[in-house]
Design an enzyme around this catalytic site. Sequence first.
Site, PDB file in Angstrom:
ATOM      1  N   TYR A 184       0.921  -1.602   0.042  1.00 10.92           N
ATOM      2  CA  TYR A 184       0.121  -0.024  -0.027  1.00 10.92           C
ATOM      3  C   TYR A 184       1.020   1.355  -0.008  1.00 10.92           C
ATOM      4  CZ  TYR A 184      -4.112  -2.302   0.278  1.00 10.92           C
ATOM      5  OH  TYR A 184      -5.012  -3.864   0.859  1.00 10.92           O
ATOM      6  N   LYS A 241       2.818 -15.192   2.835  1.00 15.16           N
ATOM      7  CA  LYS A 241       2.486 -15.922   1.881  1.00 15.16           C
ATOM      8  C   LYS A 241       4.166 -16.110   1.579  1.00 15.16           C
ATOM      9  CE  LYS A 241      -0.575 -17.443  -2.289  1.00 15.16           C
ATOM     10  NZ  LYS A 241      -1.219 -18.405  -1.904  1.00 15.16           N
ATOM     11  N   ASP A 278      -4.004 -17.938   1.866  1.00 16.93           N
ATOM     12  CA  ASP A 278      -5.163 -18.198   1.820  1.00 16.93           C
ATOM     13  C   ASP A 278      -5.814 -19.313   2.654  1.00 16.93           C
ATOM     14  OD1 ASP A 278      -3.042 -19.523   1.115  1.00 16.93           O
ATOM     15  OD2 ASP A 278      -3.447 -20.126  -0.789  1.00 16.93           O
ATOM     16  N   ASP A 297      -6.286  -6.196   5.231  1.00 10.12           N
ATOM     17  CA  ASP A 297      -7.231  -5.799   5.567  1.00 10.12           C
ATOM     18  C   ASP A 297      -8.220  -6.036   5.591  1.00 10.12           C
ATOM     19  OD1 ASP A 297      -8.438  -3.297   3.958  1.00 10.12           O
ATOM     20  OD2 ASP A 297      -7.610  -2.708   2.668  1.00 10.12           O
ATOM     21  N   ASP A 352     -11.682  -7.364   7.764  1.00 16.49           N
ATOM     22  CA  ASP A 352     -12.612  -7.735   7.338  1.00 16.49           C
ATOM     23  C   ASP A 352     -13.337  -9.358   7.367  1.00 16.49           C
ATOM     24  OD1 ASP A 352     -13.058  -4.709   7.124  1.00 16.49           O
ATOM     25  OD2 ASP A 352     -13.506  -4.801   4.556  1.00 16.49           O
TER      26      ASP A 352
END
Length: 372
Positions: free
Chosen positions: A137, A192, A224, A248, A252
């Site tokens: 980001y 990852k 994942d 992020d 959620d």
Amino acid sequence: MSMKIAVLPGDGIGTEIVAEAVKVLQVLDLPLEMEQAPVGGAAYELHGHPLPEGTLNLAKSADAILFGAVGDWKYDKLDRPLRPEQAILGLRKHLGLFANFRPAICYEQLVGASSLKPELVAGLDILIIRELTGDIYFGQPRGRRTAVDGLFPGADEAFDTMRYSRPEIERIAHVAFQAARQRGRKVTSVDKANVLETFQFWKDVVIEVHAQYPDVELQHMYVDNAAMQLVKSPKSFDVVVTGNMFGDILSDEASMLTGSIGMLPSASLNDRKQGLYEPSHGSAPDIAGKGIANPLATILSAAMMLRFSLQAPEAADRIESAVKSVLAAGYRTPDIWSEGTQKVGTREMGDAVVAALMGNGAGKTITTITKS
Ligand code: NAD
């Protein structure tokens, strides 16, 4: 010594829900000095900028920031630096708020509001810690250009840069291990590492930091799989720590396990434990001004503020038990309402929490509030 809180209600339901959290803080027997300032669209209307200098200076000088929400679709056509959401990015950057805490707690009375089976979420209490100021980001370089290689040389392309430095990973890992020591003593580091060099490095550094916390269990999980396990067996987690982008998405996902976005507090802390406390939801323009928004996420954010930035953990516990007793008594805003419970508005829900606190033996009000 009094503690200074910058109160930044923002836009939409922000003003309604923050008013209820302020009401709750005012009945605590604590020397709190609260000063209010505009932020987001409200600040743009008044000062032509979503994070005016006065608001930023107030935030910098405060021990903690109580933030509502910013944004409205009417600002979507403004240049990006002037949009309300830039205020929150600016505050994160200027205050160095690198650690985002998002607890996902499923209250007994709201088990039925979750989209998962009751037995999967009953008693759920997990904490997602997201690194907030690094990763893809913020990584440079980024932009658009004409490709010189790849599958389609000469074509337009866009690119971003994923990067983490050792100190950035070390400090968030320390935050996670220390938080786990106050809870279930287990950290799941989500990465990852099988595909991304950045996250192989992340994993290596987390393992190094873990050597200082032998009393905390460390588990590694690919992102994942973590997304899958969060809906398959969410209670198997205690503290989850991960980077900005994975955090992020996962935070959620975790928040929806608990039923309503109106119940979820959050905290963003810097290395001085100065923090910005806000509900996990946005400004909800669709229900703004109707008096029906759920203020509990903001009230619970105020409790986190007392615990993490203002060294008042007992007051935080009292607010959290008042919220539980209000839910047990059947009070519900429309987002969490179900047959057989009592539908109330934003203000009535705040009043109910205040009444529960007073019943719990709250002391006299010695708080002050000023507007700048
Ligand atoms: P949102 O979270 O504002 O709303 C999503 C849905 O949840 C809406 O139906 C809304 O009515 C409902 N909702 C949210 N909070 C609620 C509450 N306390 N009680 C009851 N219902 C609630 O997300 P959105 O609609 O995608 O975004 C609206 C605006 O908020 C946009 O401008 C967005 O940029 C902004 N936003 C701001 C923040 C922030 O300030 N940190 C975060 C997310 C979105």
